[in-house]
Design a protein around this motif. Structure first.
Motif, PDB file in Angstrom:
ATOM      1  N   PRO A  88       0.876  -1.248  -0.153  1.00 14.85           N
ATOM      2  CA  PRO A  88       0.007  -0.074  -0.001  1.00 14.85           C
ATOM      3  C   PRO A  88       1.142   1.081  -0.121  1.00 14.85           C
ATOM      4  O   PRO A  88       1.926   1.191   0.941  1.00 14.85           O
ATOM      5  N   LEU A  89       0.428   2.417  -0.752  1.00 10.58           N
ATOM      6  CA  LEU A  89       1.156   3.588  -0.814  1.00 10.58           C
ATOM      7  C   LEU A  89       0.380   4.665  -0.532  1.00 10.58           C
ATOM      8  O   LEU A  89      -1.007   4.784  -0.946  1.00 10.58           O
ATOM      9  N   GLY A  90       0.889   5.517   0.224  1.00 11.08           N
ATOM     10  CA  GLY A  90       0.375   6.676   0.845  1.00 11.08           C
ATOM     11  C   GLY A  90       1.175   7.826   0.500  1.00 11.08           C
ATOM     12  O   GLY A  90       2.264   7.726   0.424  1.00 11.08           O
ATOM     13  N   ALA A  91       0.366   9.041   0.518  1.00  9.59           N
ATOM     14  CA  ALA A  91       1.338  10.170   0.323  1.00  9.59           C
ATOM     15  C   ALA A  91       0.670  11.452   1.134  1.00  9.59           C
ATOM     16  O   ALA A  91      -0.777  11.243   1.110  1.00  9.59           O
ATOM     17  N   VAL A  92       1.362  12.493   1.570  1.00  4.13           N
ATOM     18  CA  VAL A  92       1.078  13.389   2.334  1.00  4.13           C
ATOM     19  C   VAL A  92       0.907  14.891   1.402  1.00  4.13           C
ATOM     20  O   VAL A  92       1.673  15.039   0.974  1.00  4.13           O
ATOM     21  N   PRO A  93      -0.258  15.208   1.605  1.00  4.14           N
ATOM     22  CA  PRO A  93      -0.548  16.649   0.863  1.00  4.14           C
ATOM     23  C   PRO A  93       0.243  17.616   1.575  1.00  4.14           C
ATOM     24  O   PRO A  93       0.624  17.618   2.906  1.00  4.14           O
ATOM     25  N   GLY A  94       0.669  18.758   0.874  1.00  3.05           N
ATOM     26  CA  GLY A  94       1.436  19.767   1.377  1.00  3.05           C
ATOM     27  C   GLY A  94       0.970  21.229   0.713  1.00  3.05           C
ATOM     28  O   GLY A  94      -0.055  21.007   0.055  1.00  3.05           O
ATOM     29  N   PRO A  95       1.202  22.226   0.914  1.00  2.00           N
ATOM     30  CA  PRO A  95       1.058  23.721   0.377  1.00  2.00           C
ATOM     31  C   PRO A  95       1.283  23.371  -1.168  1.00  2.00           C
ATOM     32  O   PRO A  95       2.128  22.761  -1.636  1.00  2.00           O
ATOM     33  N   VAL A  96       0.144  24.017  -2.063  1.00  2.47           N
ATOM     34  CA  VAL A  96       0.267  23.764  -3.543  1.00  2.47           C
ATOM     35  C   VAL A  96       1.474  24.648  -3.946  1.00  2.47           C
ATOM     36  O   VAL A  96       2.083  24.480  -5.128  1.00  2.47           O
ATOM     37  N   THR A  97       1.744  25.422  -3.137  1.00  2.77           N
ATOM     38  CA  THR A  97       3.344  26.337  -3.584  1.00  2.77           C
ATOM     39  C   THR A  97       4.441  25.870  -3.205  1.00  2.77           C
ATOM     40  O   THR A  97       5.591  26.334  -3.754  1.00  2.77           O
ATOM     41  N   SER A  98       4.649  24.427  -2.636  1.00  9.29           N
ATOM     42  CA  SER A  98       5.677  23.984  -2.119  1.00  9.29           C
ATOM     43  C   SER A  98       6.382  22.868  -3.093  1.00  9.29           C
ATOM     44  O   SER A  98       5.480  22.262  -3.599  1.00  9.29           O
ATOM     45  N   ALA A  99       7.519  23.147  -3.531  1.00  8.75           N
ATOM     46  CA  ALA A  99       8.222  22.272  -4.595  1.00  8.75           C
ATOM     47  C   ALA A  99       8.400  20.890  -4.164  1.00  8.75           C
ATOM     48  O   ALA A  99       8.552  19.919  -4.735  1.00  8.75           O
ATOM     49  N   THR A 100       8.566  20.838  -2.911  1.00  5.81           N
ATOM     50  CA  THR A 100       8.883  19.550  -2.182  1.00  5.81           C
ATOM     51  C   THR A 100       7.491  18.736  -1.910  1.00  5.81           C
ATOM     52  O   THR A 100       7.711  17.576  -1.337  1.00  5.81           O
ATOM     53  N   SER A 101       6.428  19.314  -2.286  1.00  2.00           N
ATOM     54  CA  SER A 101       5.387  18.463  -2.254  1.00  2.00           C
ATOM     55  C   SER A 101       4.582  18.036  -3.718  1.00  2.00           C
ATOM     56  O   SER A 101       3.604  17.528  -3.793  1.00  2.00           O
ATOM     57  N   VAL A 102       5.339  18.575  -4.756  1.00  3.39           N
ATOM     58  CA  VAL A 102       4.846  18.379  -6.213  1.00  3.39           C
ATOM     59  C   VAL A 102       4.659  16.871  -6.568  1.00  3.39           C
ATOM     60  O   VAL A 102       3.809  16.233  -6.850  1.00  3.39           O
ATOM     61  N   GLY A 103       5.574  15.968  -6.035  1.00  4.98           N
ATOM     62  CA  GLY A 103       5.573  14.822  -6.241  1.00  4.98           C
ATOM     63  C   GLY A 103       4.440  14.004  -5.635  1.00  4.98           C
ATOM     64  O   GLY A 103       3.751  12.929  -5.961  1.00  4.98           O
TER      65      GLY A 103
END
Length: 374
Positions: free
Chosen positions: A261-276
């Motif tokens: 199972p794979l999960g991902a954490v959302p971040g600020p839409v302006t953050s380059a480190t959350s694009v992936g």
């Protein structure tokens, strides 16, 4: 237990080829480690195994087995082989069954430093991975997740790097839980050097693990190879932060390939480190997770995990039938047993029994022969 002769054979084989190598693994399964090592030294293998000769040509004459085992012993490490009781056979099984291409397959042996059993840590592991250039937000989320996971007796698995990896390991150590750092270099090397003290702390109650023999330097291809072990020895993989191009994306791909199972954490839409992370979620490749409970639910979808339903209600402990009776009573006013039975669709006798139990537990009260909520 593996005896000394077999252990030296395994140590020789662990170095004789760049891991992993399916051809060498197949020959070991057929002949055993001692005969396989002898065949490689003699440059004579059974028919059908010529690929092993090609793969071992550069290192066959270099036998550092005794030296490697001595180095490992000096730092409190050991070589865990496929013959050992703590070999994590079940978690690694997916590597042998998946279409793992040239960089896949099961490891031949694993160098392990630490006090815990490898199979036990691998059976309770959840990977927290992400960017080396983690943001403050990413490190905070990672610490919260890691602390929450070890509080529920899960082990935190990561790659020992700066950023998200380091935050995951540190939080697990600080919370008194188990964590495992999977390295892309020799078991005797601290990479990065700035985490030397952290690796010592991890080994006190967890594990530092490597597929590579002592002295092996870190290299880009070894990080990519290492990532399959992070995914394989985890019940679920969570990407906390990841840029558009990220090593975490490679581990995430391994998780999908191996059925983790794979999960991902959302971040600020302006953050380059959350694009992936946002891309994984948008493409339907990863589940959106926001707290440790959601992560545990990914790892334990059979019900032993909990998505986090919010505050506990007084009716949570009621039986399903009692809840039907409770729901049939209006928020205001009183109703008779017959009215409750009609609304709940239950026999009067069963309603009467449920009401008696709820009267004792304080959920309902009887007023002049009618029932209302407490």
């Amino acid at each position: 237990m593996t005896d000394d002769t077999e252990l030296r054979a395994w140590a020789y084989l662990a170095r004789v080829v760049e891991p992993p190598n399916a051809a060498l693994l197949s020959l070991c399964d057929e002949l055993g480690p001692i005969e396989t090592a002898a065949a490689i030294r003699a440059r004579s293998v059974p028919h059908g195994h010529d690929e092993v000769l090609t793969a071992t040509a550069a290192r066959a004459d270099t036998d550092l087995a005794a030296q490697d085992l001595d180095v490992a012993a000096r730092i409190g490490a050991r070589l865990v082989t496929r013959d050992d009781p703590e070999w994590p056979a079940w978690p690694l099984l997916a590597l042998g069954q998946a279409d793992t291409a040239s960089r896949g397959g099961e490891p031949l042996a694993l160098w392990v430093r630490g006090t815990s059993r490898l199979d036990e840590v691998a059976s309770t592991g959840i990977a927290l991975i992400g960017s080396r250039a983690a943001s403050r937000y990413g490190e905070q989320v990672t610490s919260t997740f890691a602390g929450g996971l070890v509080a529920e007796n899960w082990a935190v698995v990561s790659g020992g790097a700066f950023g998200v990896d380091g935050a995951a390991h540190r939080a697990a150590v600080a919370s008194g839980g188990q964590t495992m750092a999977v390295m892309a270099c020799g078991i005797d090397r601290d990479y990065p050097a700035g985490h030397a003290r952290l690796f010592d702390q991890i080994a006190e109650n967890g594990l530092v693990l490597s597929e590579y023999p002592p002295g092996t330097t870190a290299a880009k291809h070894r990080f990519l190879t290492r990532n399959r072990l992070v995914a394989a020895m985890s019940k679920a993989v969570v990407v906390v932060e990841a840029g558009r191009r990220s090593g975490a994306a490679n581990t995430a791909a391994w998780a999908r390939k191996l059925g983790r199972p794979l999960g991902a954490v959302p971040g600020p839409v302006t953050s380059a480190t959350s694009v992936g992370c946002h891309q994984l979620i948008a493409d339907g490749l990863a589940a959106l997770v926001i707290d440790p409970q959601a992560v545990i639910a990914l790892a334990a979808p059979d019900g032993s995990g909990d998505m986090g339903r919010g505050p506990v209600r007084s009716t949570d402990a009621l039986s399903p039938e009692a809840k039907r009776v409770h729901d049939a009573i209006p928020a205001r006013g009183s109703v008779t047993i017959e009215e409750i039975a009609f609304s709940a669709g239950l026999e009067t006798a069963r309603v009467r029994s449920a009401l008696a139990h709820m009267d004792v537990s304080g959920h309902v009260v009887n007023v002049d022969g009618a029932w209302r909520l407490a």
